[in-house]
Design a protein around this motif. Sequence first.
Motif, PDB file in Angstrom:
ATOM      1  N   MET A 161       2.631 -26.147 -44.049  1.00  0.00           N
ATOM      2  CA  MET A 161       3.779 -26.520 -44.852  1.00  0.00           C
ATOM      3  C   MET A 161       3.847 -28.035 -44.971  1.00  0.00           C
ATOM      4  N   HIS A 162       4.394 -28.500 -46.074  1.00  0.00           N
ATOM      5  CA  HIS A 162       4.662 -29.917 -46.280  1.00  0.00           C
ATOM      6  C   HIS A 162       6.141 -30.076 -46.602  1.00  0.00           C
ATOM      7  N   VAL A 163       6.705 -31.242 -46.265  1.00  0.00           N
ATOM      8  CA  VAL A 163       8.123 -31.494 -46.488  1.00  0.00           C
ATOM      9  C   VAL A 163       8.275 -32.835 -47.185  1.00  0.00           C
ATOM     10  N   ILE A 164       9.036 -32.858 -48.270  1.00  0.00           N
ATOM     11  CA  ILE A 164       9.351 -34.121 -48.938  1.00  0.00           C
ATOM     12  C   ILE A 164      10.842 -34.142 -49.243  1.00  0.00           C
ATOM     13  N   ALA A 165      11.363 -35.349 -49.460  1.00  0.00           N
ATOM     14  CA  ALA A 165      12.758 -35.507 -49.858  1.00  0.00           C
ATOM     15  C   ALA A 165      12.834 -35.645 -51.364  1.00  0.00           C
ATOM     16  N   VAL A 221       0.896 -33.752 -51.859  1.00  0.00           N
ATOM     17  CA  VAL A 221       0.861 -33.256 -50.487  1.00  0.00           C
ATOM     18  C   VAL A 221      -0.564 -33.224 -49.939  1.00  0.00           C
ATOM     19  N   ALA A 222      -1.560 -33.076 -50.826  1.00  0.00           N
ATOM     20  CA  ALA A 222      -2.945 -33.090 -50.359  1.00  0.00           C
ATOM     21  C   ALA A 222      -3.328 -34.454 -49.812  1.00  0.00           C
ATOM     22  N   GLY A 223      -2.640 -35.492 -50.265  1.00  0.00           N
ATOM     23  CA  GLY A 223      -2.955 -36.845 -49.802  1.00  0.00           C
ATOM     24  C   GLY A 223      -2.122 -37.318 -48.630  1.00  0.00           C
ATOM     25  N   LEU A 224      -1.236 -36.462 -48.120  1.00  0.00           N
ATOM     26  CA  LEU A 224      -0.410 -36.875 -46.991  1.00  0.00           C
ATOM     27  C   LEU A 224      -1.237 -36.878 -45.700  1.00  0.00           C
ATOM     28  N   PRO A 225      -0.980 -37.812 -44.803  1.00  0.00           N
ATOM     29  CA  PRO A 225      -1.726 -37.831 -43.538  1.00  0.00           C
ATOM     30  C   PRO A 225      -1.440 -36.571 -42.736  1.00  0.00           C
ATOM     31  N   PRO A 226      -2.445 -36.015 -42.069  1.00  0.00           N
ATOM     32  CA  PRO A 226      -2.225 -34.791 -41.306  1.00  0.00           C
ATOM     33  C   PRO A 226      -1.342 -35.049 -40.089  1.00  0.00           C
ATOM     34  N   ALA A 227      -0.553 -34.049 -39.740  1.00  0.00           N
ATOM     35  CA  ALA A 227       0.289 -34.147 -38.552  1.00  0.00           C
ATOM     36  C   ALA A 227      -0.527 -33.774 -37.317  1.00  0.00           C
ATOM     37  N   ASP A 228      -0.055 -34.228 -36.167  1.00  0.00           N
ATOM     38  CA  ASP A 228      -0.713 -33.909 -34.895  1.00  0.00           C
ATOM     39  C   ASP A 228       0.046 -32.758 -34.241  1.00  0.00           C
ATOM     40  N   ALA A 278       5.891 -33.783 -36.022  1.00  0.00           N
ATOM     41  CA  ALA A 278       4.700 -33.745 -35.169  1.00  0.00           C
ATOM     42  C   ALA A 278       4.939 -32.750 -34.060  1.00  0.00           C
ATOM     43  N   GLY A 279       3.852 -32.224 -33.508  1.00  0.00           N
ATOM     44  CA  GLY A 279       3.971 -31.306 -32.392  1.00  0.00           C
ATOM     45  C   GLY A 279       4.096 -29.859 -32.846  1.00  0.00           C
ATOM     46  N   THR A 280       4.361 -28.997 -31.890  1.00  0.00           N
ATOM     47  CA  THR A 280       4.480 -27.562 -32.126  1.00  0.00           C
ATOM     48  C   THR A 280       5.644 -27.013 -31.310  1.00  0.00           C
ATOM     49  N   LEU A 281       6.446 -26.167 -31.935  1.00  0.00           N
ATOM     50  CA  LEU A 281       7.552 -25.496 -31.258  1.00  0.00           C
ATOM     51  C   LEU A 281       7.193 -24.032 -31.062  1.00  0.00           C
ATOM     52  N   ARG A 282       7.560 -23.493 -29.891  1.00  0.00           N
ATOM     53  CA  ARG A 282       7.316 -22.081 -29.594  1.00  0.00           C
ATOM     54  C   ARG A 282       8.563 -21.472 -28.987  1.00  0.00           C
TER      55      ARG A 282
END
Length: 584
Positions: free
Chosen positions: A1-5, A163-170, A198-202
């Motif tokens: 998923m990508h998020v923009i304002a 969104v394809a050009g956005l830096p990847p999240a860690d 960033a990160g992962t929620l579980r």
Amino acid sequence: MHVIATAGHVDHGKSTLVRALTGMEPDRWAEERRRGMTIDLGFAWTGLPSGAVLAFVDVPGHERFVPNMLAGVGPVPAAMIVVAADEGWMPQSAEHLAALNALGVAHGLLVVTRSDLADPAPALELARDELRASSLGEVAAVAVSGATGAGLDRLRAELDRLVAGLPPADPTAPVRLWVDRSFSIRGSGTVVTGTLGAGTLRVGDDLELAGGQRVRVRGLQSLGRATGEVAAVARVAVNLRGVPRDAIGRGDVLLTPGRFGLTDVLDVRLAGDPVAELGSELMLHAGSAAVAARVRPLGPDTARLRLARALPLRVGDRALLRDPGRRHVAGGVIVLDVAPPALRRRGAAADRAAVLATLNGRPDEASELRRRGLLRRAELERMGVSPTGEPVAGQWHADPAHWTGLAGRLVAEVHRERAADPLAAGVPVETLRQRLGLPERILVEALIRPPLRLAAGRVLVGPEAPGLPGPVAAAVDRLAAELAGAPFQAPEAARLAELGLGARELGAAVRAGRVLRLAETVVLLPDAPEAAAKVLAGLSQPFTLSAARQALDTSRRVAVPLLELLDRRGVTRRADDGTRTLAS
């Protein structure tokens, strides 16, 4: 998923555009829909031609609701700027762009909507000029009509490229979820929403609020569906176990425990209004939080901020300062230091400004250690630094030059103590820790190198104890002279005192190898055990304690500990009946 304002002044056209793209209603309140004005943050999402999913945070455009707008754009990496063809570039458009520029948002798309009502070209040209001078730079632009659907297909294609050009999240990074909405659901309890950058929620994760309270993730939703795990970047709703609704709200933060530090004093670099012209009281907008900040100018573009509430900020974080009275974005800030030193002495502010001028706002282990000398790994991580060097002791990392200097000071302190008190058995580690100003004893122990050595919690010089001072050496010579004719007749304590051999002098003589201590006040010369063995060899074997005492011409006070020493050394063997035999 990508998020923009989605930002811009034209609320009605912006919301209509989001509805047309997603088929969802971003304006959650009936009052918003009735007035055609976005008051609070709205959320919607859609699929793109590539199959990617894009979520929108629809922010208010009216100047009265700029704080709400800032809460929405703070955590997102990109923006879709919406301008109406029939209204053009407006003052609130400029304030939205100033906020995006202050936050360093570098990815965006310009959309001129309501192009069915007016020629979009003039609005498009002016808006592109404005964006070109900001952090967004040159962006793609699309003219559309949310009412007729014209241009929507091209808009979706441009969003896909954006969104394809956005830096990847860690996905492995620690979680810092800025809360932008909080509410209760009957039977489920408190739910908060935010943009996971960033990160992962579980489900089942333990998190902590910025104040330190531990919370547990009871459930997760993303894009309206329950899930067991969500990785950045994503819009996420988090159901928290055991947290009252009024205990958390917009501006609060959910954190991976132990990975972020709270700070209410920070040094920053400002881009915008001249620092000298800033008001002393401004609002700092970071993530979804808005916190009052007192500003102390330091250098031409640097300042110290003292916050009304501590925030989990790191080196390199972007935020903005706003003057709410003037409804003016004063500028963007880059966090340079989240644990700055106090400024107490005359000239400290100027010295600090000189240091800040050398910082670039990028987390760097070498830079932090160079300025602080020593830091624990956890402290570096809480600042936003990922340590790569090896610790010098435990979890402690050190600046190489500082560590070398400490080693030199340690040697000097040990030699100074030796000169001041030649009879001392080295210097206690704790004493050296205090003199060097070190936080833990393990750091002192890690600094010890030849010719220093550690023995029984003390640091000594060389493999042997130091030589004896003249008066003590002379006293030992007098003792040796008395023992020469009667090597096993150890003097009593009173005689030792007369010779000048008190407890400290005897301890030094023992460490120097000049005397042998059998008991507290029973001392002989170092070769006494070997001499005793020769005498005992002439006795009938086995022999008794009494026979040994008589052969050695000594008292029971001396004979007992002397024979016990010979037993320990294996020179004699003691039988169950108390007799002894000289080992062959």
